[in-house]
Design an enzyme around this catalytic site. Structure first.
Site, PDB file in Angstrom:
ATOM      1  N   LYS A  89      -4.305 -10.422   4.041  1.00  0.00           N
ATOM      2  CA  LYS A  89      -4.277  -8.994   3.690  1.00  0.00           C
ATOM      3  C   LYS A  89      -3.786  -8.115   4.834  1.00  0.00           C
ATOM      4  O   LYS A  89      -3.169  -7.078   4.617  1.00  0.00           O
ATOM      5  CB  LYS A  89      -5.657  -8.543   3.233  1.00  0.00           C
ATOM      6  CG  LYS A  89      -6.099  -9.131   1.896  1.00  0.00           C
ATOM      7  CD  LYS A  89      -5.257  -8.629   0.746  1.00  0.00           C
ATOM      8  CE  LYS A  89      -5.814  -9.080  -0.609  1.00  0.00           C
ATOM      9  NZ  LYS A  89      -4.885  -8.722  -1.718  1.00  0.00           N
TER      10      LYS A  89
ATOM     11  N   GLU B  55      -8.571   0.028  -2.458  1.00  0.00           N
ATOM     12  CA  GLU B  55      -9.462  -0.663  -3.357  1.00  0.00           C
ATOM     13  C   GLU B  55      -9.725  -2.029  -2.752  1.00  0.00           C
ATOM     14  O   GLU B  55      -8.931  -2.526  -1.956  1.00  0.00           O
ATOM     15  CB  GLU B  55      -8.811  -0.831  -4.735  1.00  0.00           C
ATOM     16  CG  GLU B  55      -7.873  -2.046  -4.884  1.00  0.00           C
ATOM     17  CD  GLU B  55      -6.623  -1.989  -4.004  1.00  0.00           C
ATOM     18  OE1 GLU B  55      -6.291  -0.888  -3.520  1.00  0.00           O
ATOM     19  OE2 GLU B  55      -5.987  -3.049  -3.784  1.00  0.00           O
TER      20      GLU B  55
ATOM     21  N   SER C  63      -4.836 -18.742   2.017  1.00  0.00           N
ATOM     22  CA  SER C  63      -4.746 -17.284   2.154  1.00  0.00           C
ATOM     23  C   SER C  63      -5.930 -16.642   2.853  1.00  0.00           C
ATOM     24  O   SER C  63      -5.807 -15.546   3.390  1.00  0.00           O
ATOM     25  CB  SER C  63      -4.554 -16.665   0.771  1.00  0.00           C
ATOM     26  OG  SER C  63      -5.580 -17.110  -0.102  1.00  0.00           O
TER      27      SER C  63
END
Lengths: 273, 418
Positions: free
Chosen positions: B103, B125, B392
């Site tokens: 991210k 969010e 990830s």
């Protein structure tokens, strides 16, 4: 002349703004939503905006969210909304549907325009549809004489106001402020300059919504706009009423106050433009 | 542009002629008009930044000195031999980035854009909390105010990340509307943005939303695939047979897919959350159980009922628990360039345990969905197969959920000596 054009023309001829009232179909239940919207019309609302309850209403504040939730829990479908709009239209008021885009697309773009027209509705307000994504919708609404109402906002550039207004029929919906729906103690000063900027690019009537809840605010807006849109304030009254009779009385009272408000501009606001 | 690679011979775009921000019929902008000016401004700022060597230099510096890029490529030898039919499995280690997931790649890019646009406040969010933590981190680094919207259900199952965000100085707003998960957090972030857009940038965390977000987020995440492609070629001298990733909104998948879109021999596989099984209705499998529609500003595959109302999704992993998916994935799905398949909670947790025990790596539960998919792919390909998978995120945030799943003592019980 469409029902909306006719309504704005009549209001203009009387030297006042048109009053537009919003309630979601199916709130507090199907039959009572029809009853409340007819009560609005009897008390002076010129145009009824029938809300189509949607699971993800990202332009709505907590009051309309609560009403939409209740309507959805009651099983309200887009087909019910079209039927409710038809029953409200029998009162004689021009009746439009306000819907987020996905339910219309899922219903079938042409089918929605066709069924609404057959029921007696005359327009659709689409808060999350832009002219750029509207090719099919423009065709369908034109085929069935349904007016297409898009929103403009204080942040819209002049170029954008022209693009959006050119795509509208019936009227242009001017959002008075940057934000979501819901009553505010004062209506933003941005609304008046937005209406003036829209008038520079279109001859269509311009109606102002977002945050209007009192006769005083309605009169203030009626001084410069062709229509005044009120939604959350009606819903608030229904949510707070102990029963449907009290809700109907409260909705009637507010509609009368607002109807008087949109007629005050000649006295308070100077000559009609 | 990926869409150009696959667009040849495909159905024409919808709407006006050749509108920007579309992937075939998907994508576009379905937003309140109040946001149009901000999205146009973002589009312009992004284009200017992409053309400015100083922007690239600053982003590259942060990636290297702050995130820890390039992230390593690790061959998972035991996992491959014991659980993947003997295929060679390579893990792209985004779990080793600062903040613990991919991210941060997107967040640093958008945070630098925020500064360039002269805005002082960011909102985000978050589902699993990884995007919220990354945004809170970048906000602290660059001196921006930060508010993160998170579904109340997710604040409970990802409590560790809520505390991390608060330690970093962010305000976390639990969202109690609707299903109280990621979908509702996005609604609330959009409502904030439409009200505060003059001073606020919305750092959307994945390749969904109105244009230009899907393209912009994909661009900032594409560093994953670029590095991995180079690393794998160096290590093996060949391209992989398959590239795999989990797909919630789909940013880690687009990030690793992007470098391989033009390699026809490389199969692209996205694994979405099958929850308790697609047949139960309790899942987040948009391709297996959804249909094209419009959600959160874009046309894409959406879990919806016959009337177009969004259906709540379900997954053991908060980060995949979302009823929509990035529009570019919708297009890659329809064109057949990428394949998508559901992985159930049970399969994901099984893969989670296997990676822990064979490689000494605790993956995020989101990532475990990709690992379960890789186990299937490996068994099909056999010992000659080479698979690249995007690892990830790391699983620290998931230890409470995993402990419950495997019947281990809870963290606080373990602290008391049980």
């Amino acid at each position: 002349m469409t029902a909306l054009a006719d309504t704005f023309a009549r209001a203009g001829a009387e030297g006042r703004a048109a009053l537009i009232g919003y309630l979601p179909a199916g709130f507090p239940n199907r039959d009572d939503s029809v009853r409340l919207m007819r009560a609005m019309v009897a008390a002076g609302v010129d145009i009824v905006e029938v809300g189509l309850p949607y699971s993800d209403p990202l332009m709505d504040g907590p009051v309309i969210q609560a009403a939409a939730d209740q309507a959805l829990r009651g099983g309200t479908t887009p087909a019910d909304v079209v039927a409710v709009a038809g029953e409200v239209a029998q009162s004689g008021a021009a009746t439009v549907v306000m819907s987020y885009w996905n339910p219309v697309e899922r219903f079938g773009v042409e089918a929605f325009a066709r069924d609404l027209a057959a029921a007696g509705g005359c327009g659709v307000i689409t808060p999350d549809l832009t002219p750029e994504e509207s090719a099919d919708w423009a065709e369908a609404t034109a085929a069935y004489d349904i007016d297409r109402i898009y929103l403009v906002a204080p942040s819209s550039t002049d170029q954008r106001l022209r693009t959006v207004s050119d795509a509208c029929t019936g009227f242009v919906y001017a959002a008075s402020t940057m934000g979501v729906t819901g009553a505010r103690s004062s209506v933003s000063g941005a609304a008046e300059s937005l209406v003036a900027r829209v008038r520079a690019v279109t001859d269509l009537p311009v109606a102002v919504g977002l945050g209007v809840s009192t006769g005083e605010q309605a009169a203030e807006i009626a001084a410069y706009a062709d229509g005044v849109i009120v939604g959350s304030a009606f819903i608030r009254l229904v949510l707070d009423a102990p029963g449907i009779d009290e809700a109907e009385a409260a909705v009637t009272g507010l509609a009368r106050e607002l109807a008087a408000g949109v007629r005050r501009r000649r006295i308070d606001g100077g000559p009609v433009t | 542009m990926a869409s150009e690679v696959v667009a040849e011979g495909q159905p024409d775009r919808v709407g006006l002629a050749d509108p920007p921000g579309h992937f075939g019929p998907y994508g576009g902008r379905f937003v309140p008009e109040a946001l149009t000016a901000a999205l146009d401004g973002l589009d312009a700022a992004f284009a200017q930044a992409m053309a400015d060597p100083a922007f690239h230099a600053e982003l590259e510096r942060l990636q290297r000195t702050y995130t820890g890029r390039p992230s390593p490529l690790t061959e998972a030898v035991r996992f491959g031999q014991e659980h993947c039919g003997g295929a060679r499995i390579f893990l792209k280690r985004e779990d080793l980035n600062h903040t613990g997931s991919h991210k941060i790649n997107n967040v640093l890019g958008q945070a630098l854009l925020t500064v360039r646009m002269g805005k002082k406040r960011v909102i985000a969010e978050t589902g699993a909390g990884q995007h919220g933590v990354a945004t809170a981190t970048a906000a602290a680094l660059l001196g921006l105010d930060c508010v993160v919207y998170m579904g109340e259900e997710d604040t409970r199952r990802q409590a560790l990340n809520v505390t991390r965000m608060r330690l970093l100085g962010a305000t976390v707003v639990p969202v109690t509307a609707g299903s109280r998960t990621l979908k509702d957090a996005i609604n609330e972030a959009m409502r904030d943005w439409v009200t505060t857009v003059d001073e606020t940038h919305y750092i959307l965390g994945t390749v969904t939303g109105p244009s230009p977000f899907p393209t912009m987020v994909r661009t900032f995440q594409s560093v994953i695939g670029q590095e991995a492609r180079e690393q794998l070629l160096e290590e093996t001298g060949r391209l992989p047979d398959a590239v795999a990733a989990c797909v919630g909104g789909g940013s880690n998948a687009m990030g690793i897919f992007a470098a391989f879109l033009e390699d026809p021999t490389v199969a692209l596989w996205g694994f979405e959350a099958g929850g308790e099984g697609v047949e139960t209705g309790r899942h987040a499998a948009r391709f297996a159980g959804g249909a094209p529609g419009v959600l959160h500003g874009a046309r894409t595959y959406v879990m919806q009922d016959k009337w177009g109302q969004t259906v709540p999704s379900h997954s053991i992993s908060a980060g995949l628990d979302y009823p929509g998916v990035g529009p570019e994935h919708a297009w890659l799905h329809d064109t057949g360039r990428a394949h998508y398949a559901p992985v159930t909670d049970v399969e994901a947790m099984d893969a989670f345990e296997r990676l822990c025990r064979t490689e000494g790596i605790i993956p995020a539960i989101e990532t475990a969905h990709a690992l379960a998919g890789v186990m299937r792919l490996g068994r099909d390909l056999g010992p000659d197969g080479v698979i690249l998978v995007n690892l990830s995120g790391r699983g620290d945030k998931d230890v409470a959920t995993a402990a419950r799943w495997f019947g281990l003592p809870a963290v606080d019980e373990a602290a008391e000596g049980r």
